[in-house]
Structures are given as C-alpha cells and as structure tokens.
Design a protein around this motif. Structure first.
Motif, PDB file in Angstrom:
ATOM      1  N   ALA B  25       0.823  -1.210   0.000  1.00 33.70           N
ATOM      2  CA  ALA B  25       0.000   0.000   0.000  1.00 33.70           C
ATOM      3  C   ALA B  25       0.864   1.270   0.000  1.00 33.70           C
ATOM      4  N   ARG B  26       2.173   1.111   0.221  1.00 33.45           N
ATOM      5  CA  ARG B  26       3.049   2.283   0.171  1.00 33.45           C
ATOM      6  C   ARG B  26       3.083   2.834  -1.247  1.00 33.45           C
ATOM      7  N   ILE B  27       3.576   4.066  -1.363  1.00 32.28           N
ATOM      8  CA  ILE B  27       3.694   4.653  -2.700  1.00 32.28           C
ATOM      9  C   ILE B  27       4.742   3.863  -3.484  1.00 32.28           C
ATOM     10  N   ASP B  28       4.354   3.523  -4.701  1.00 34.72           N
ATOM     11  CA  ASP B  28       5.193   2.751  -5.595  1.00 34.72           C
ATOM     12  C   ASP B  28       6.508   3.506  -5.882  1.00 34.72           C
ATOM     13  N   PRO B  29       7.665   2.924  -5.511  1.00 41.13           N
ATOM     14  CA  PRO B  29       8.927   3.675  -5.665  1.00 41.13           C
ATOM     15  C   PRO B  29       9.260   4.056  -7.108  1.00 41.13           C
ATOM     16  N   TRP B  30       8.664   3.355  -8.072  1.00 45.09           N
ATOM     17  CA  TRP B  30       8.997   3.665  -9.466  1.00 45.09           C
ATOM     18  C   TRP B  30       8.439   5.010  -9.924  1.00 45.09           C
ATOM     19  N   TRP B  31       7.542   5.602  -9.103  1.00 43.55           N
ATOM     20  CA  TRP B  31       7.107   6.973  -9.408  1.00 43.55           C
ATOM     21  C   TRP B  31       8.308   7.909  -9.446  1.00 43.55           C
ATOM     22  N   TRP B  32       9.344   7.589  -8.648  1.00 43.81           N
ATOM     23  CA  TRP B  32      10.541   8.451  -8.634  1.00 43.81           C
ATOM     24  C   TRP B  32      11.175   8.527 -10.009  1.00 43.81           C
ATOM     25  N   LEU B  33      11.112   7.448 -10.770  1.00 44.43           N
ATOM     26  CA  LEU B  33      11.700   7.453 -12.113  1.00 44.43           C
ATOM     27  C   LEU B  33      10.950   8.434 -13.009  1.00 44.43           C
ATOM     28  N   VAL B  34       9.603   8.425 -12.894  1.00 47.31           N
ATOM     29  CA  VAL B  34       8.794   9.372 -13.668  1.00 47.31           C
ATOM     30  C   VAL B  34       9.210  10.797 -13.313  1.00 47.31           C
ATOM     31  N   ALA B 199     -12.733 -11.375 -15.414  1.00 47.31           N
ATOM     32  CA  ALA B 199     -11.710 -11.445 -16.461  1.00 47.31           C
ATOM     33  C   ALA B 199     -10.911 -10.142 -16.519  1.00 47.31           C
ATOM     34  N   VAL B 200     -11.586  -9.015 -16.259  1.00 43.38           N
ATOM     35  CA  VAL B 200     -10.915  -7.716 -16.327  1.00 43.38           C
ATOM     36  C   VAL B 200      -9.704  -7.687 -15.399  1.00 43.38           C
ATOM     37  N   ARG B 201      -9.855  -8.272 -14.221  1.00 39.75           N
ATOM     38  CA  ARG B 201      -8.732  -8.284 -13.276  1.00 39.75           C
ATOM     39  C   ARG B 201      -7.572  -9.109 -13.818  1.00 39.75           C
ATOM     40  N   VAL B 202      -7.909 -10.161 -14.543  1.00 40.16           N
ATOM     41  CA  VAL B 202      -6.865 -11.028 -15.093  1.00 40.16           C
ATOM     42  C   VAL B 202      -6.137 -10.326 -16.236  1.00 40.16           C
ATOM     43  N   ILE B 203      -6.900  -9.593 -17.069  1.00 37.60           N
ATOM     44  CA  ILE B 203      -6.284  -9.063 -18.288  1.00 37.60           C
ATOM     45  C   ILE B 203      -5.700  -7.670 -18.106  1.00 37.60           C
ATOM     46  N   LEU B 204      -5.864  -7.078 -16.923  1.00 39.43           N
ATOM     47  CA  LEU B 204      -5.337  -5.721 -16.743  1.00 39.43           C
ATOM     48  C   LEU B 204      -3.854  -5.576 -17.095  1.00 39.43           C
ATOM     49  N   PRO B 205      -2.964  -6.452 -16.613  1.00 38.49           N
ATOM     50  CA  PRO B 205      -1.556  -6.270 -16.978  1.00 38.49           C
ATOM     51  C   PRO B 205      -1.311  -6.303 -18.497  1.00 38.49           C
ATOM     52  N   PRO B 206      -1.809  -7.332 -19.230  1.00 41.90           N
ATOM     53  CA  PRO B 206      -1.564  -7.291 -20.678  1.00 41.90           C
ATOM     54  C   PRO B 206      -2.253  -6.111 -21.370  1.00 41.90           C
ATOM     55  N   VAL B 207      -3.433  -5.695 -20.893  1.00 39.38           N
ATOM     56  CA  VAL B 207      -4.097  -4.551 -21.516  1.00 39.38           C
ATOM     57  C   VAL B 207      -3.274  -3.285 -21.290  1.00 39.38           C
ATOM     58  N   GLY B 208      -2.703  -3.165 -20.088  1.00 37.16           N
ATOM     59  CA  GLY B 208      -1.832  -2.024 -19.805  1.00 37.16           C
ATOM     60  C   GLY B 208      -0.635  -2.005 -20.739  1.00 37.16           C
ATOM     61  N   ASN B 209      -0.058  -3.190 -20.975  1.00 40.09           N
ATOM     62  CA  ASN B 209       1.073  -3.279 -21.914  1.00 40.09           C
ATOM     63  C   ASN B 209       0.673  -2.852 -23.309  1.00 40.09           C
ATOM     64  N   GLU B 210      -0.538  -3.262 -23.713  1.00 39.60           N
ATOM     65  CA  GLU B 210      -1.031  -2.878 -25.044  1.00 39.60           C
ATOM     66  C   GLU B 210      -1.138  -1.360 -25.141  1.00 39.60           C
ATOM     67  N   LEU B 257       5.581   9.883 -20.968  1.00 39.03           N
ATOM     68  CA  LEU B 257       4.227   9.355 -21.177  1.00 39.03           C
ATOM     69  C   LEU B 257       4.147   7.864 -20.859  1.00 39.03           C
ATOM     70  N   THR B 258       5.123   7.093 -21.365  1.00 36.39           N
ATOM     71  CA  THR B 258       5.042   5.638 -21.161  1.00 36.39           C
ATOM     72  C   THR B 258       5.295   5.274 -19.701  1.00 36.39           C
ATOM     73  N   LEU B 259       6.281   5.927 -19.077  1.00 36.61           N
ATOM     74  CA  LEU B 259       6.555   5.601 -17.669  1.00 36.61           C
ATOM     75  C   LEU B 259       5.356   5.973 -16.803  1.00 36.61           C
ATOM     76  N   PHE B 260       4.763   7.132 -17.089  1.00 38.48           N
ATOM     77  CA  PHE B 260       3.586   7.563 -16.337  1.00 38.48           C
ATOM     78  C   PHE B 260       2.442   6.555 -16.519  1.00 38.48           C
ATOM     79  N   SER B 261       2.206   6.124 -17.777  1.00 40.08           N
ATOM     80  CA  SER B 261       1.138   5.151 -18.035  1.00 40.08           C
ATOM     81  C   SER B 261       1.398   3.854 -17.274  1.00 40.08           C
ATOM     82  N   ALA B 262       2.639   3.423 -17.263  1.00 44.34           N
ATOM     83  CA  ALA B 262       2.969   2.168 -16.579  1.00 44.34           C
ATOM     84  C   ALA B 262       2.630   2.267 -15.098  1.00 44.34           C
ATOM     85  N   ARG B 263       2.883   3.429 -14.505  1.00 41.21           N
ATOM     86  CA  ARG B 263       2.564   3.607 -13.080  1.00 41.21           C
ATOM     87  C   ARG B 263       1.056   3.590 -12.862  1.00 41.21           C
TER      88      ARG B 263
END
Lengths: 242, 276
Positions: B25-34, B199-210, B257-263
């Motif tokens: 639940a902590r803030i995702d550290p990869w936000w620092w990269l953005v 199904a939406v919960r299952v496909i969220l990671p690949p949809v995010g990649n798309e 844009l891509t790093l922000f979307s990934a977060r």
C-alpha cells in the motif's frame, strides 16, 4: 399425479464414451431422491441434464410441464430449478449478499430492498446472517456451500439439484451443510441429490437410485437398498462405501 | 524451524487482515523514475532554453495529437477487441471463423503497412467504387488523415486485444458460467455480471502493456500525414538541423508518457486486486 421431473429414455455420449444410456426416471413433487454410484456412472451427468447444463443426445426431459427443447424453455426451467455444485461456484468478486441478490435483481426483476430482505432471511435460515458483507474466500468451505444453497433458494425454485454438495468439504463441515439440506427436505422441497452421504439418505431421502455404466441399476427406499440390495453391482458398490 | 514459523505467523496473519496495512500500500517507488525524467526535462529547459524550450513549444501541439489519437484509439480498441474476443469464443462457426480470419490476417501484416493501406489505398478504392457506380460523394472521397490513423491503429490493435480478452475469459473457471446460467441468467447477463468483471482483473496487466505499445506505435502515424509528436520533431529538425537535441527531447517526452502510463496501470491493478 403428474411427476414434476419426467425423464424418458435419455442418452448422452462424450465422444465414444456413453455417459447415459436410455435412462428413465420420474420424480414426484416433494420427493427427495438420492443418486449414488461409482465415479463415471453418469449420475452427475443425469443431474446436469435436468437443467440442461449438459445437452443430451436423445430422449425427453419435462420439468414442471415444460419440455427442455428450446432455449426459451431452458431458461424458464432454470429459473424454477436451483443447483448446488461440488465446488460451490460462488462469485468471488461479489459479497455474500450480492451473490444472493444478483440473480433476483437481473432475472426475477425484484427491487433491491426486496432482494436484500430475501437474502438476509435465507442467510438466517442457513445459519450465517453475520457473513452478509464478507467475500466468499473469507468463508470456510461449509459456510460457502451454505451461501450457495441460499443463493439458489433466493430464486424460489420448485426443485433443488445437489451435485455432490459435501465432497469438497472437510469432514467437520459436512454436517452443517447436511443439516440445511435435511431442513429443506422436511419443508417439502423436491430434491435430487448426487451424494454418498448415508446419514442424509437415512434422515431425509424417500428413494435411493443406484447408477452404474450410464444406467439405473436399482432403486428403492433407502433402508431396502442399503440393507438388502438385489443386484450384484449394488452390493459390490455398497460394500465399498458403507 | 519453530522460530521461523513464529515470525511468519506474526507477520503474515494479523497485519495482512488490516486494510491498507499491507506493505504494497506504500507509494510505488517507481514513481521516482517518472519524476526524475520530468526533472531532467525541466532542467534542460531551464539551463538551455535555446534549443530545448523552443523544441518543446514547437512540438507541444504534436504531443497533444499523439495523446488524443492514443486515447481515442484505445477506447475503440477496448470495445472492438471485446467483440472480437467474444467472436473467438462463439460456438457459431461463421462468427468464430470470421473473427479468427480477421485476427490471423491483421496479425500477419506490419502495422506501418496497414496504416499506409488505410490512408492511401482505401480512399482510392472508395473513389473507384464511386466511379464505377457513378455516386458523386464517393468519387470525391478524401481521407481524413487523423480519422484514417485512428481507424488503422484500432483495426490492428483490436486483433491483439481480442486474443487478450479471449484468454482472460477462458481463464475464469467453467463453474462460474454454469452457476450463473443455472440461476436463470442469459449468456450475456452471465458475461456482463460474472465473467467479464472477473476477467478484467486477469487481463489488466496485458491490456496495460497494449496501451503502452499503442502509445509508442502511434509514432508511426507520422508517415500518413498526421502532425503527431514524431512528425513535429522531424519538422523542427529539418528547419534547425540539431538532431541530437531534437530527438533526445522527443524521446524524453515519449518516455515520460510511457513511464507515467505504466505507473497508472500498476496503480489500477493494485486497486482492483480481488479481496483476499
């Protein structure tokens, strides 16, 4: 009296394997029928044919006067027939309350207040009123199965089908599910149960059916079948499970 | 062994039950990269306004074009992909065959070629039909560059999305559909209330990649007359001849844009994780 479930010469094959071979069976209103038999005997397939979760190749099934031959009729039959599964099949993304109200809302078109009232009454009946807001995977197996029974009852079915309802449960949880089933039977619900629970058979079943190789081998009152079966195959099977 | 067990039972059971107390639940550290990439862009603009500030001002309209094309296409892809996915699962042979054919054909042709087809070949075909049948509006048909780009991206990506939907729907145990149908729900009610929400919960990671791939592939529309970020970068380049600065800045803007979307994707995933 016209039987509430009329099954006539029903056959069903999975590829080369014949799961049901010209099975006929009548169930009267208010009757509790227990189907027993070895694994692969076709007992679950027969049960699943009654609400057409399984399509059959030949024969007729008429439920409450409605023949299972068109998709409109199949849906009509399904609203009258409740089903309880071995693996509970609760909806994991919904709370217990939502599990029980969803079909009332979208199929029976009840309003939300009424649906929730029905749901809470049924949760009370199956003995877990405090779990209304829980999610299914926060419950024990026995509790999940009781929720599944409540979910089916919420549609006010005329018939309840149970497909090995206690097979996936830990031994100490079987009784709580059987108690609910016995209560239902005593209230006059028409029930078809695939199970090997002899306790339930003695307490509530009116008739026991023994199936093997896709056929009904023997049927009769539970005390008769269990104590003095006439067929060899029935004797052999009972000697293993009793 | 026993000590280890105690530690586990102490850390696992009491704390995981308290909502919000999970370590994730902590803030995702990869936000620092953005933030770091944004800081780098700001730094470059402040330290060397010429050319970096000029580049950003020049390409900013292209940046919005890229973002809007991506977002609009993505919404269309989600809808079309769902239809394709349901088509692939259909028992109806014609529907199944058509959706399979669509997916196989589209996946076999490079996206760039598809975009070129939609922008250059498709209008010619329409005009040809107009000539043959003597229909005035068709004869004078002119392709709208942005419209054709969105059509091309959607047509291609929806094929991939169909397969993601299909896999997601198939990953839901068969008993869920059976339970829903046994309660009297129709196929579409069962899909809508039971299968797709899971199904939406299952496909969220690949949809995010798309989505992230789409954002990057949207740069291809620069060759079919759309003034997106890449095309504006090229225009700036041809006027100023400073390739290193121009393309570094364009690359950094895509990267933000891509790093922000990934977060955002990983945040949504966390939010929708099934109750444990």
């Amino acid at each position: 009296m016209q039987p509430i479930i009329h099954i006539e010469n029903v056959s069903k094959s999975f590829g080369a394997i014949e799961a049901l071979s010209r099975v006929s069976l009548d169930v009267q209103k208010g009757e509790v029928v227990l189907i027993i038999g070895p694994s692969g005997s076709g007992k679950s397939t027969l049960l699943r044919c009654i609400n057409r979760l399984e399509e059959f190749d030949e024969g007729t099934i008429i439920v409450d006067g409605i023949p299972l031959n068109s998709s409109a009729n199949i849906n009509a039959v399904r609203t009258e027939v409740g089903m309880v599964f071995q693996q509970f099949n609760l909806f994991p993304h919904l709370t217990v309350l939502q599990n029980i109200t969803l079909a009332q809302l979208v199929v029976r078109k009840r309003n939300k207040d009424e649906a929730e009232k029905v749901a809470l009454q049924l949760l009370d009946k199956v003995g877990i009123p405090e779990k209304a807001q829980a999610f299914p995977n926060q419950l024990s197996g026995g509790q999940q199965q009781r929720v599944a029974i409540a979910r089916a009852l919420a549609m006010n079915p005329k018939i309840m089908l149970f497909d090995e309802p206690t097979s996936a449960l830990d031994p100490e949880m079987i009784q709580e599910v059987l108690d609910v089933m016995v209560t239902l039977a005593k209230e006059g619900m028409t029930m078809v149960v695939v199970s090997h629970e002899m306790g339930f058979a003695r307490a509530a079943a009116h008739r026991v059916i023994f199936m093997d190789g896709g056929q009904i081998i023997e049927e009769g009152a539970p005390e008769v079948i269990f104590s003095s079966p006439t067929q060899e195959r029935t004797k052999l099977f009972l000697s293993k499970v009793l | 062994m026993d000590a280890k067990r105690n530690i586990n039972s102490e850390t696992d059971t009491p704390f995981q039950k308290i909502p919000g107390a999970e370590p994730s639940a902590r803030i995702d550290p990869w936000w620092w990269l953005v933030l770091a990439v944004i800081a780098l862009i700001v730094f470059l603009v402040l330290v060397r306004p010429d050319p970096f500030r000029r580049i950003i001002i020049f390409v900013s309209d292209g940046l919005w074009v890229s973002i809007s094309i991506t977002l609009i296409s993505f919404v269309l892809i989600l809808v079309t992909g769902l239809l394709g996915g349901l088509g692939r699962l259909s028992k109806n042979r014609v529907i199944h065959g058509l959706s399979t054919l669509y997916i196989e054909v589209v996946r076999g042709i490079p996206l760039l070629v598809q975009l070129l087809f939609w922008y250059f070949a498709f209008p010619s075909i329409i005009q040809g039909i107009g000539e043959a049948l003597n229909i005035e509006p068709l004869k004078n048909y002119l392709a709208n560059a942005v419209g054709m780009a969105i059509l091309g991206l959607t047509f291609c990506y929806a094929a991939y999305m169909s397969e993601i939907y299909r896999a997601g729907i198939q990953s839901i145990p068969k008993g869920q559909m059976e339970a829903a149908r046994s309660l009297g729900m129709s196929y579409f009610q069962a899909m809508r209330y039971i299968i797709i929400p899971q199904a939406v919960r299952v496909i969220l990671p690949p949809v995010g990649n798309e989505f992230i791939s789409l954002l990057k592939d949207s740069s291809l529309v620069s060759v079919v007359a759309v003034a997106d970020l890449t095309r504006r970068g090229r225009e700036f380049m041809s006027a100023n001849f400073i390739p290193v600065e121009t393309w570094s800045m364009v690359a950094l803007l895509y990267l933000v844009l891509t790093l922000f979307s990934a977060r955002v994707v990983s945040w949504i995933e966390h939010k929708t994780r099934m109750e444990k």
